[in-house]
Structure formats: structure tokens, C-alpha cells
Design a protein around this motif. Sequence first.
Motif, PDB file in Angstrom:
ATOM      1  N   ASP A  28     145.866  21.949 -76.846  1.00 37.95           N
ATOM      2  CA  ASP A  28     146.968  22.039 -77.584  1.00 37.95           C
ATOM      3  C   ASP A  28     147.797  23.511 -77.105  1.00 37.95           C
ATOM      4  O   ASP A  28     148.653  23.926 -77.928  1.00 37.95           O
ATOM      5  CB  ASP A  28     146.872  22.120 -79.010  1.00 37.95           C
ATOM      6  N   MET A  29     147.584  23.971 -75.811  1.00 37.62           N
ATOM      7  CA  MET A  29     148.213  25.078 -75.155  1.00 37.62           C
ATOM      8  C   MET A  29     149.622  24.914 -74.929  1.00 37.62           C
ATOM      9  O   MET A  29     150.549  25.547 -74.626  1.00 37.62           O
ATOM     10  CB  MET A  29     147.559  25.830 -74.254  1.00 37.62           C
ATOM     11  N   ALA A  30     150.067  23.344 -74.837  1.00 36.54           N
ATOM     12  CA  ALA A  30     151.139  22.976 -74.478  1.00 36.54           C
ATOM     13  C   ALA A  30     151.267  21.954 -75.535  1.00 36.54           C
ATOM     14  O   ALA A  30     150.800  21.015 -76.005  1.00 36.54           O
ATOM     15  CB  ALA A  30     151.415  22.307 -73.174  1.00 36.54           C
ATOM     16  N   GLY A  31     152.489  21.930 -76.261  1.00 36.09           N
ATOM     17  CA  GLY A  31     152.961  20.940 -77.164  1.00 36.09           C
ATOM     18  C   GLY A  31     152.462  21.233 -78.460  1.00 36.09           C
ATOM     19  O   GLY A  31     151.706  22.118 -78.980  1.00 36.09           O
ATOM     20  N   ASN A  32     152.802  20.107 -79.626  1.00 38.21           N
ATOM     21  CA  ASN A  32     152.090  20.385 -80.961  1.00 38.21           C
ATOM     22  C   ASN A  32     152.908  21.350 -81.740  1.00 38.21           C
ATOM     23  O   ASN A  32     153.868  20.959 -82.572  1.00 38.21           O
ATOM     24  CB  ASN A  32     150.790  20.470 -80.881  1.00 38.21           C
ATOM     25  N   VAL A  33     152.749  22.412 -81.662  1.00 36.50           N
ATOM     26  CA  VAL A  33     153.337  23.607 -82.354  1.00 36.50           C
ATOM     27  C   VAL A  33     153.474  24.775 -81.332  1.00 36.50           C
ATOM     28  O   VAL A  33     152.469  25.291 -80.565  1.00 36.50           O
ATOM     29  CB  VAL A  33     152.625  24.041 -83.691  1.00 36.50           C
ATOM     30  N   TRP A  34     154.806  25.472 -81.575  1.00 33.03           N
ATOM     31  CA  TRP A  34     154.933  26.749 -80.878  1.00 33.03           C
ATOM     32  C   TRP A  34     153.725  27.780 -81.678  1.00 33.03           C
ATOM     33  O   TRP A  34     153.606  27.619 -82.852  1.00 33.03           O
ATOM     34  CB  TRP A  34     156.046  27.256 -81.194  1.00 33.03           C
ATOM     35  N   GLU A  35     153.188  28.395 -80.826  1.00 34.12           N
ATOM     36  CA  GLU A  35     152.283  29.485 -81.375  1.00 34.12           C
ATOM     37  C   GLU A  35     152.577  30.833 -81.398  1.00 34.12           C
ATOM     38  O   GLU A  35     153.099  31.479 -80.469  1.00 34.12           O
ATOM     39  CB  GLU A  35     151.075  29.591 -80.611  1.00 34.12           C
ATOM     40  N   TRP A  36     152.638  31.663 -82.558  1.00 36.37           N
ATOM     41  CA  TRP A  36     153.007  33.069 -82.601  1.00 36.37           C
ATOM     42  C   TRP A  36     151.850  33.884 -81.807  1.00 36.37           C
ATOM     43  O   TRP A  36     150.792  33.669 -81.851  1.00 36.37           O
ATOM     44  CB  TRP A  36     152.916  33.825 -84.272  1.00 36.37           C
ATOM     45  N   CYS A  37     152.578  34.977 -81.187  1.00 30.24           N
ATOM     46  CA  CYS A  37     151.672  35.937 -80.494  1.00 30.24           C
ATOM     47  C   CYS A  37     151.991  37.254 -81.134  1.00 30.24           C
ATOM     48  O   CYS A  37     152.854  37.481 -81.778  1.00 30.24           O
ATOM     49  CB  CYS A  37     152.023  36.058 -78.939  1.00 30.24           C
ATOM     50  N   LEU A  38     150.963  38.015 -80.731  1.00 28.47           N
ATOM     51  CA  LEU A  38     151.053  39.498 -81.595  1.00 28.47           C
ATOM     52  C   LEU A  38     152.353  40.324 -80.788  1.00 28.47           C
ATOM     53  O   LEU A  38     152.960  41.170 -81.581  1.00 28.47           O
ATOM     54  CB  LEU A  38     149.833  40.271 -81.155  1.00 28.47           C
ATOM     55  N   THR A  39     152.626  39.927 -79.601  1.00 24.99           N
ATOM     56  CA  THR A  39     153.581  40.786 -78.986  1.00 24.99           C
ATOM     57  C   THR A  39     155.142  40.619 -79.270  1.00 24.99           C
ATOM     58  O   THR A  39     155.313  39.593 -79.507  1.00 24.99           O
ATOM     59  CB  THR A  39     153.555  40.342 -77.279  1.00 24.99           C
ATOM     60  N   ASP A  40     155.923  41.869 -79.078  1.00 24.60           N
ATOM     61  CA  ASP A  40     157.271  41.713 -79.267  1.00 24.60           C
ATOM     62  C   ASP A  40     158.021  41.096 -78.110  1.00 24.60           C
ATOM     63  O   ASP A  40     157.565  41.651 -76.914  1.00 24.60           O
ATOM     64  CB  ASP A  40     157.799  43.172 -79.745  1.00 24.60           C
ATOM     65  N   TYR A  41     158.770  40.349 -78.156  1.00 22.11           N
ATOM     66  CA  TYR A  41     159.754  39.712 -76.969  1.00 22.11           C
ATOM     67  C   TYR A  41     160.510  40.883 -76.337  1.00 22.11           C
ATOM     68  O   TYR A  41     160.245  40.640 -74.957  1.00 22.11           O
ATOM     69  CB  TYR A  41     160.553  38.805 -77.458  1.00 22.11           C
ATOM     70  N   ASP A  42     160.973  41.972 -76.730  1.00 20.31           N
ATOM     71  CA  ASP A  42     161.830  42.895 -75.806  1.00 20.31           C
ATOM     72  C   ASP A  42     160.893  44.047 -75.359  1.00 20.31           C
ATOM     73  O   ASP A  42     160.935  44.416 -74.133  1.00 20.31           O
ATOM     74  CB  ASP A  42     162.822  43.362 -76.886  1.00 20.31           C
ATOM     75  N   THR A  43     160.190  44.547 -76.188  1.00 19.38           N
ATOM     76  CA  THR A  43     159.455  45.883 -75.925  1.00 19.38           C
ATOM     77  C   THR A  43     158.236  45.615 -75.408  1.00 19.38           C
ATOM     78  O   THR A  43     157.341  46.591 -74.834  1.00 19.38           O
ATOM     79  CB  THR A  43     159.230  46.976 -77.056  1.00 19.38           C
ATOM     80  N   LYS A  44     157.547  44.419 -75.646  1.00 23.03           N
ATOM     81  CA  LYS A  44     156.146  44.198 -75.290  1.00 23.03           C
ATOM     82  C   LYS A  44     155.173  44.848 -75.916  1.00 23.03           C
ATOM     83  O   LYS A  44     153.789  44.721 -75.645  1.00 23.03           O
ATOM     84  CB  LYS A  44     155.920  44.197 -73.772  1.00 23.03           C
TER      85      LYS A  44
END
Length: 318
Positions: free
Chosen positions: A252-268
Motif C-alpha cells: 500500500d505504498m500507492a493508494g488507499n491512504v495518503w501517509e504522513w511523513c515526519l518531514t516539513d514540506y518546505d524546509t525539509k
Amino acid sequence: APIAALATRRLTEASARAAFAEWCNTYPEWVTELDTGGLLERFKTPLPVEPAPPVRIVPTPAPPPVEPVPPTIPATPVRLSPRPASVPASRSAALLPAPFAWVPIPGKGYSIAKYPLTNAQYKLFVDAGGYKQSKWWTKAGWKQRESEKWTEPRYWQDSTWNGDEQPVVGVSWYEAVAFCVWLSETSGEKIMLPTEDQWQYAAQGDDGRAFPWGNDWDGIRCNNNVDSKGIGKTTPVRTYEGKGDSPFGVVDMAGNVWEWCLTDYDTKTNDVNSDANRRVLRGGSWSNYGTDFFRCVYRSWSLPHSRDYGWGFRLALS
């Protein structure tokens, strides 16, 4: 006449002769008259005895030659390789209800959960007082929980989303982090959301593939809504196992649910206590209709307090 007839029957010869002799003794005066035909002489002359057929002697066949028995050679003992030392069982894997497993990512120093976290697994955190103790939350997260009076995930009571093996949804980034901190404390292991880089490598490997399963889009390999053919909700996390797995067997790394990551989108940044307000989401969900959303490199984001029915998460162990 009956006696004369009896005398001519070979099968009753003995009985006929005995009867005639008895008659002669009883009626001797009749012997001369009766014997005018020479019957007496016929009874006195024994019938020829047919020779017995020759006995055919069949020679007994000689017994088959006995082959010599080869000497017994002791079997060579089989040397069994010693069983490798068992890998210590993960306490976190033992705590969480099935289905759960860690997938080691070779050479990278971390493992990632094979499936997105399920409702049954998240329930342990709820039952442990996860929404009542601030120690597992970031300061910003606890403040948001108190302000919004969160006591459980947003869709916790909705039967569309709350099956035991469906991925937990309606959880914010704050709630996902709090779960990781609680499980780390409970298990004694270092568990957190995967960083964006960790997530992408676990989905794609190092061959640059477009989707977890390869380079060509195939809608039957994940839960999606491309061409409006979706089912309109999440599926149990094992539904697509073996169909759309990543190179490492992560599901399920594609589809089903979007998965939160630890990382900030802008600053990384991967600092949980930073004031970043756009956290990365990866993987696409059951509701997305464009194939680009499911590409391993596609980045999305949401506010850390967002609690959508398309958001979920999985764990990383380092």
C-alpha cells in the motif's frame, strides 16, 4: 438277462461277480442250465487290466543362483549446519495486533512497517489514555488537542472507515507523532514516522521506477479512483498485498491512504518540535483520480492538524 447285462459293465464288475457267486451257491441246480451261454466262464476269466499311464516325472528346476550380497557400508554421517542464532523478536511487533511486520530496508539502517497502521492497532493508544496524557504529544499537538477537544480519530465511530484492518484515518500529523512516541515508550524501541526520504526509498528502491510495482500504471494494483472506478472508501491493508508491493515487499505504498511523513514540506526539517506548518503526505489515496498522485516521487502536504478521511500513516523503526 439282468445278471448277464450286469456282468458286461466294467464299472460294476466286482459287485456283479459277487452277486453271481452268491446266486450260484444258493441255486447250484441252476448253474449248468444258466451257463449254457458260457457266462460262468466269462466270470471266471478276469477282465484285462489296463496298464496305468506312465508317471511323468517333471524335474525340479534348479534354484536361481544366489547373487552375492555386497558388504554393508556404513552410511556417511550428515553434518547439519548449526541453526543461525534467532533474531530477537521486536517488542512493538508483538504488541500490535495483526497484520503487522517490520520490513528491513537493506543498507539504510531502518525498517518500515509493511502496512499502514490499522484501526485495531491505533486502538491500543486510545485505550492507553493517549488522548488524556500530554507526555506523548508535542506542545503544539497537545494545544491543538485541547482546543479541538479530540478524544479519538475523527471518523472513529463511522463504520465506513473503522474496520479493524482498515487503515486508521481522520488522524492529524500530531496524533500520528503522539502514537509513535507512545509506542516507543511502551516497547523500548525507537519508532517514529518515516522521513520523506525513508518513505520514498522504501516505495521505489534505487532503480527509479515510477510506481512501487514498476514503470507502468496498473489500476488493479492499488486502491484508487482513476477513471472514477474506485469503491469510495479505504480497503483492509492486506487487500493489495502481492499485487502492488514495493521492491522490498512493502504494501500500500500507492493508494488507499495518503501517509504522513515526519518531514516539513518546505524546509525539509524532521524536527517534530519545529514550527513547520506543512507536513509531507505521500502515496495517494482511494479518492484520487489522476495517476500522477500514485507516483513514488509525488509530493503532497497538509497542515499538521488536518484530519481528513484520506490521511493515515505508517511507522518506521531505527
